[in-house]
Design a protein around this motif. Sequence first.
Motif, short mmCIF file in Angstrom:
data_model
loop_
_atom_site.label_atom_id
_atom_site.label_comp_id
_atom_site.label_asym_id
_atom_site.label_seq_id
_atom_site.Cartn_x
_atom_site.Cartn_y
_atom_site.Cartn_z
N THR A 67 -144.25 13.79 -15.50
CA THR A 67 -145.66 13.79 -15.89
C THR A 67 -146.22 12.38 -15.89
O THR A 67 -147.35 12.14 -15.45
N LEU A 68 -145.43 11.43 -16.39
CA LEU A 68 -145.84 10.03 -16.40
C LEU A 68 -146.12 9.52 -14.99
O LEU A 68 -147.15 8.89 -14.72
N LEU A 69 -145.20 9.80 -14.07
CA LEU A 69 -145.36 9.31 -12.69
C LEU A 69 -146.55 9.98 -12.01
O LEU A 69 -147.34 9.31 -11.32
N ALA A 219 -145.82 2.03 -5.01
CA ALA A 219 -145.60 0.89 -5.90
C ALA A 219 -145.52 1.34 -7.35
O ALA A 219 -144.64 0.90 -8.12
N LEU A 220 -146.41 2.25 -7.75
CA LEU A 220 -146.41 2.71 -9.14
C LEU A 220 -145.17 3.53 -9.46
O LEU A 220 -144.60 3.40 -10.54
N VAL A 221 -144.75 4.37 -8.53
CA VAL A 221 -143.54 5.17 -8.76
C VAL A 221 -142.33 4.25 -8.93
O VAL A 221 -141.52 4.43 -9.84
N CYS A 222 -142.22 3.24 -8.06
CA CYS A 222 -141.09 2.31 -8.18
C CYS A 222 -141.13 1.57 -9.51
O CYS A 222 -140.12 1.44 -10.20
N LEU A 223 -142.31 1.06 -9.89
CA LEU A 223 -142.44 0.28 -11.12
C LEU A 223 -142.16 1.13 -12.36
O LEU A 223 -141.34 0.76 -13.21
N LEU A 224 -142.83 2.27 -12.47
CA LEU A 224 -142.70 3.08 -13.68
C LEU A 224 -141.34 3.78 -13.75
O LEU A 224 -140.84 4.03 -14.85
N LEU A 225 -140.77 4.09 -12.61
CA LEU A 225 -139.44 4.69 -12.61
C LEU A 225 -138.42 3.67 -13.13
O LEU A 225 -137.54 4.01 -13.94
N ALA A 226 -138.55 2.43 -12.71
CA ALA A 226 -137.64 1.39 -13.19
C ALA A 226 -137.84 1.15 -14.68
O ALA A 226 -136.87 0.97 -15.43
N VAL A 227 -139.10 1.15 -15.13
CA VAL A 227 -139.39 0.90 -16.55
C VAL A 227 -138.87 2.05 -17.42
O VAL A 227 -138.26 1.83 -18.47
N LEU A 243 -135.69 -1.18 -7.54
CA LEU A 243 -137.00 -0.57 -7.73
C LEU A 243 -138.04 -1.60 -8.14
O LEU A 243 -139.19 -1.58 -7.66
N PHE A 244 -137.67 -2.52 -9.03
CA PHE A 244 -138.61 -3.60 -9.41
C PHE A 244 -138.98 -4.44 -8.19
O PHE A 244 -140.15 -4.78 -7.98
N ALA A 245 -137.98 -4.79 -7.39
CA ALA A 245 -138.25 -5.60 -6.20
C ALA A 245 -139.13 -4.84 -5.21
O ALA A 245 -140.07 -5.41 -4.63
N ALA A 246 -138.84 -3.55 -5.03
CA ALA A 246 -139.65 -2.74 -4.12
C ALA A 246 -141.09 -2.66 -4.61
O ALA A 246 -142.05 -2.73 -3.81
N ALA A 247 -141.28 -2.53 -5.93
CA ALA A 247 -142.64 -2.47 -6.48
C ALA A 247 -143.41 -3.74 -6.17
O ALA A 247 -144.59 -3.69 -5.78
N VAL A 248 -142.76 -4.89 -6.33
CA VAL A 248 -143.43 -6.16 -6.05
C VAL A 248 -143.81 -6.28 -4.58
O VAL A 248 -144.95 -6.63 -4.23
N VAL A 249 -142.87 -5.96 -3.71
CA VAL A 249 -143.12 -6.08 -2.26
C VAL A 249 -144.23 -5.13 -1.83
O VAL A 249 -145.17 -5.52 -1.11
N VAL A 250 -144.15 -3.87 -2.28
CA VAL A 250 -145.16 -2.88 -1.87
C VAL A 250 -146.53 -3.26 -2.42
O VAL A 250 -147.55 -3.12 -1.73
#
Length: 495
Positions: A67-69, A219-227, A243-250
Amino acid sequence: MPPPVPRTAPAPDGGPAAPRANTVVAVLAFGGIVVSLMQTLVIPIVPELPTLLDAPASDTAWAVTATLLAAAVATPMTGRLGDMYGKRRMLLVSLVMLVAGSVTAALSDSLTPMIVGRVLQGLASGVIPLGISIMRDELPAERLGSATALMSASLGVGGALGLPAAALIADNFDWHMLFWASAGLGAVALVLVPLFVPESRVRSGGRFDFLGGLGLSAALVCLLLAVSKGADWGWTSGTTLGLFAAAVVVLLVWGRWELRVAEPLVDLRATARRQVLVTNLASIAVGFSMFAMSLVIPQLLQLPEATGYGLGQSLLAAGLVMAPSGLVMMATAPVSAAVTKARGPKVTLMIGALIVAAGYGLNILLMAEVWHFVLVSCVIGAGIGFTYGSMPALIMGAVPASETAAANSFNTLMRSIGTSTASAVAGVILAQMTTSFGAVALPSQNGFRTVLAIGAGAALLAFAVAAFIPRPRVGAAGTVGSEAVVEAAASTSAR
């Protein structure tokens, strides 16, 4: 699309008649509260989900994470689509998603349909920013401040009122009734909106930025999934760091694309305006500080009295302790609007942040009686009412009317990132600062106090950041606010 037929005679000043304006506000606020109920809907049954769905606990946790994602992905997209094709239209689409998700979850007895249902419920998260944007387009100037404050606060109101209601249903009925109840409330909102809420004539037109939407979603899925899953996977694990690195790159690639495309999903140049940028940064801190209360107070209330600091209350009792904070948020909406009218939304935001910080400071000292938590939650709720009421005014004061929904949706996303971060930080602290209780390790009292102190610090950070928001000019109507909001309201009244 033909203009909506007025349901009451116009007011003498040319704007919507008061009864019709009141109805529009009530219906939109009801829709916002219904959607925000999804935050706490499954909390009473989370410990039982592995048994109910015959699945491991690590998998059933996706009933919350999904739901969050979905909400993070949907919020900016529905805002942009609302600006392009009609805000009420996208609000109705969101409510359809809510009802469909609730029915899907209500019919589920296994993990997959439950997750599908929770994803669909998350896709309805754009209702609140869309409702705020409709209010800007349709309400007379004198009603806009208090109405948008109430609509913005509905995010917290639904969360506060939803916990005791969900606990009551879960304790007395089959767990599927949680979702049938949310489906029924969504259906009521789905009927009321087309009956009483007009479709805004303010449109931006253009084409939808599909590549921008895909990039932001990734980007949001990678960031929030990692968090959200970092504590389970390990913060230094390859999956979390990747996932954090992918979020930054994307995000970097997405930002470059958004600056080059003619019709971006998010206008980064508008977002970089000082008033919008600083408000969004303050919103992350406010979202963080708000969620700290929701994490700490229910746990302290439910821990066994034998710990020396727990109060041994049931989940229903803990929810009832939190419920008054939602009512306080609603009650402070007109006060927030009055302060904004007199001194500007920047001052309102700063006052609210100080009240939240004071509430957390009070909680560090008072945590021995049930009434202590009622008092603290009400103080923090009052502060949240002020802060949430001021943000739409700050955002709408810096963007054109045709971009209101997208800008408000992005601001809502910033608050969500703050709450997700708060959950992760608090989880780490409470997992590290423990005390032995028999054979079980429980979060220690100092651990809870540390989280409360960080919540107070986040509120003070929001206060400091808000100090850099430029002070708006006094509009022609005599209200403090941006010319954009005053002109939008005047345009509405002239229709």
